[in-house]
Scaffold this active site. Structure first.
Site, PDB file in Angstrom:
ATOM      1  N   ASP A   1      22.622 -19.329  59.808  1.00 28.24           N
ATOM      2  CA  ASP A   1      21.522 -18.898  58.948  1.00 28.24           C
ATOM      3  C   ASP A   1      20.367 -19.876  59.145  1.00 28.24           C
ATOM      4  O   ASP A   1      20.473 -21.062  58.804  1.00 28.24           O
ATOM      5  CB  ASP A   1      22.010 -18.889  57.487  1.00 28.24           C
TER       6      ASP A   1
ATOM      7  N   TYR B   1      23.959 -20.753  50.631  1.00 26.81           N
ATOM      8  CA  TYR B   1      23.350 -20.035  49.511  1.00 26.81           C
ATOM      9  C   TYR B   1      24.444 -19.401  48.632  1.00 26.81           C
ATOM     10  O   TYR B   1      25.465 -18.938  49.138  1.00 26.81           O
ATOM     11  CB  TYR B   1      22.383 -18.976  50.080  1.00 26.81           C
TER      12      TYR B   1
ATOM     13  N   LYS C   1      11.811 -14.911  52.872  1.00 25.10           N
ATOM     14  CA  LYS C   1      11.281 -16.253  52.672  1.00 25.10           C
ATOM     15  C   LYS C   1      10.085 -16.506  53.583  1.00 25.10           C
ATOM     16  O   LYS C   1       9.135 -15.751  53.559  1.00 25.10           O
ATOM     17  CB  LYS C   1      12.422 -17.258  52.869  1.00 25.10           C
TER      18      LYS C   1
ATOM     19  N   ARG D   1      17.378   5.355  59.220  1.00 29.30           N
ATOM     20  CA  ARG D   1      18.495   4.415  59.015  1.00 29.30           C
ATOM     21  C   ARG D   1      19.031   3.926  60.356  1.00 29.30           C
ATOM     22  O   ARG D   1      19.597   2.844  60.467  1.00 29.30           O
ATOM     23  CB  ARG D   1      19.612   5.050  58.170  1.00 29.30           C
TER      24      ARG D   1
HETATM   25  N1  LCS Z   1      20.220 -17.145  53.248  1.00 30.28           N
HETATM   26  C1  LCS Z   1      19.572 -18.127  52.609  1.00 30.28           C
HETATM   27  C2  LCS Z   1      19.526 -19.487  53.213  1.00 30.28           C
HETATM   28  C3  LCS Z   1      18.942 -17.869  51.395  1.00 30.28           C
HETATM   29  O1  LCS Z   1      18.295 -18.869  50.796  1.00 30.28           O
HETATM   30  C4  LCS Z   1      19.017 -16.567  50.836  1.00 30.28           C
HETATM   31  C5  LCS Z   1      18.385 -16.237  49.536  1.00 30.28           C
HETATM   32  C6  LCS Z   1      19.709 -15.576  51.532  1.00 30.28           C
HETATM   33  C7  LCS Z   1      20.283 -15.896  52.737  1.00 30.28           C
HETATM   34  C8  LCS Z   1      19.794 -14.177  51.029  1.00 30.28           C
HETATM   35  O2  LCS Z   1      18.602 -13.518  51.280  1.00 30.28           O
HETATM   36  P1  LCS Z   1      18.024 -12.315  50.410  1.00 30.28           P
HETATM   37  O3  LCS Z   1      19.097 -11.282  50.371  1.00 30.28           O
HETATM   38  O4  LCS Z   1      17.720 -12.842  49.050  1.00 30.28           O
HETATM   39  O5  LCS Z   1      16.835 -11.871  51.176  1.00 30.28           O
HETATM   40  N2  LCS Z   1      17.971 -17.355  48.796  1.00 30.28           N
HETATM   41  C9  LCS Z   1      17.430 -17.311  47.631  1.00 30.28           C
HETATM   42  C10 LCS Z   1      17.048 -18.459  46.911  1.00 30.28           C
HETATM   43  O6  LCS Z   1      17.211 -19.621  47.260  1.00 30.28           O
HETATM   44  N3  LCS Z   1      16.489 -18.097  45.789  1.00 30.28           N
HETATM   45  O7  LCS Z   1      16.458 -16.729  45.643  1.00 30.28           O
HETATM   46  C11 LCS Z   1      17.109 -16.136  46.795  1.00 30.28           C
END
Ligand code: LCS
Length: 408
Positions: A190, A118, A215, A65
């Site tokens: 971001d 998001y 992603k 961790r």
């Molecule tokens: N930032 C952006 C721009 C995102 O699109 C997402 C998730 C996150 C942060 C959060 O990331 P995660 O915790 O899911 O790894 N976006 C998503 C979307 O557009 N569809 O499913 C998840």
């Protein structure tokens, strides 16, 4: 921590960095790929050594961790790609965003957030932060006058996403930085939609960059993870407070998978973007598409930032069909190869309905303010043959036309 890794060569181009930056070379067998340290804890050679490691008097791993060699390699690679001193990997993109922002605010503070982000980031800042006494204002960050007016003595952080999920709104990072530079306010960006290959927010004044590594960075739809990049001091603060004590640490196995995914990031992004461009050209030629949101369209505000802040249009397109939400749903249900799923940046082309899916955490009012309509559809263009993606879109749009002519 082990310093036995190849230092990044500053002359390496990004296509080389994604493969080599920060790589380990301490495997006794000389393995080509870095070993996966799938371990929760690390042995101490003596009680004294354990104490010294906890006291920070001796380098070395303690517990996964707090740090792990596989995770550290991913962190070095991402820090190098984003141009920062350091990075911290997290269990998810939301884990990264929460850890990176909560480390720098306390009850009574104020933050300013872009009005287009998001859905879960919106929920984090609008609901959870408020519960802990941190107030957030969601504004159009391209309006410099409004930003100036919104800042308060207790503003500690500005958070933005560009291009933004789901409809690719862009923010001029440099302009935001110029407004807040003289104050003790951290700018957190971001960079999920662009990746460091197509946009490096640090060059424009960002203090911290976060990613959903779920992603494009991983790119294979088999991991959820996040990354935070920043100065040594900021990353140390995050690692020794929010990440350590709230525990959204990445699994070493997931870090290893992302290291594998990163090796092809450059070639994948080229194909993703080429395909997206072909899909855009197709959509732009259809009379039944009312509006398209794509940084590469001639009327998109991103054109002003092209070459300056971002070097590519990316691979996400949003569009509105002429018609209502029922028609949008009918269209989505006709698709055969394109996959109806949230997320983006995978080999598979994914399509979804933001108002009822990724951006359902928004209030209807906040969605309207951010311009996320009920007929908006978001497509994350994958790596299949562009012709096959277009064929599927075409047959689904044609099926819609027939259905709507019949019911008219
Ligand atoms: N930032 C952006 C721009 C995102 O699109 C997402 C998730 C996150 C942060 C959060 O990331 P995660 O915790 O899911 O790894 N976006 C998503 C979307 O557009 N569809 O499913 C998840």
């Amino acid at each position: 921590m082990s310093s036995d890794f190849k230092k990044n060569n500053n002359n390496w181009q990004p296509a080389t960095q994604v493969i080599h930056a920060g790589e380990s070379h301490d495997d006794p067998h000389g393995a080509l790929t870095s070993p996966l340290y799938q371990t929760s804890t690390f042995k101490f050679s003596s009680a004294e050594q354990g104490s010294r490691r906890f006291a920070g008097e001796e380098e070395g791993y303690i517990y996964s961790r707090l740090g792990n060699p596989t995770t550290a390699e991913l962190e070095r690679r991402m820090a190098s790609l984003e141009g920062y001193e350091a990075a911290a990997a997290a269990a998810t993109g939301m884990g990264a965003i929460a850890a990176a922002t909560m480390a720098f605010v306390r009850s009574g503070d104020h933050i300013v957030v872009s009005d287009a982000i998001y859905g879960c980031s919106f929920a984090l800042f609008s609901e959870l932060f408020e519960r802990f006494g941190v107030e957030a204002d969601f504004i159009d960050l391209n309006d410099e006058g409004l930003l100036k007016k919104t800042l308060r003595d207790n503003t500690r952080l500005v958070f933005l996403e560009t291009p933004a999920n789901p409809h690719l709104k862009v923010v001029d990072i440099e302009k935001v930085h110029a407004v807040i530079a003289e104050y003790d306010i951290r700018l957190v960006v971001d960079n999920t939609f662009m990746t460091p290959l197509m946009q490096q927010p640090k060059r424009h004044g960002a203090d911290i960059v976060v990613h959903s590594a779920t992603k494009f960075l991983n790119g294979h739809g088999d991991v959820v993870a996040g990354i935070i990049c920043g100065s040594d001091d900021d990353i140390n603060t995050i690692k020794s407070t929010t990440l350590k004590d709230m525990g959204a640490t990445i699994s070493p196995h997931d870090a290893w998978l992302i290291l594998r995914g990163l090796k092809t990031l450059d070639v994948r992004m080229q194909r993703h973007c080429q395909n997206a461009d072909a899909v855009y050209q197709f959509l732009a030629g259809r009379s039944d598409i009312e509006k398209i949101y794509y940084p590469g369209s001639p009327d998109h505000e991103a054109q002003a930032l092209m070459g300056k802040q971002m070097t590519s249009n990316g691979a996400v397109i949003a569009f509105e069909l002429d018609g209502d939400e029922a028609k949008a749903r009918y269209f989505l249900n006709q698709l055969q190869m394109i996959t109806l799923a949230v997320s983006l940046g995978d080999a598979e082309t994914l399509i979804q309905h933001p108002a009822s899916m990724t951006h359902s955490p928004y209030t209807a009012e906040a969605r309207a303010k951010a311009g996320i309509s009920d007929t908006l559809i978001r497509i994350a263009v994958g790596l299949e043959a562009a012709d096959d993606i277009i064929f599927d879109l075409e047959q689904a749009l044609n099926a819609c036309q027939i259905q709507w002519q019949q019911s008219a």
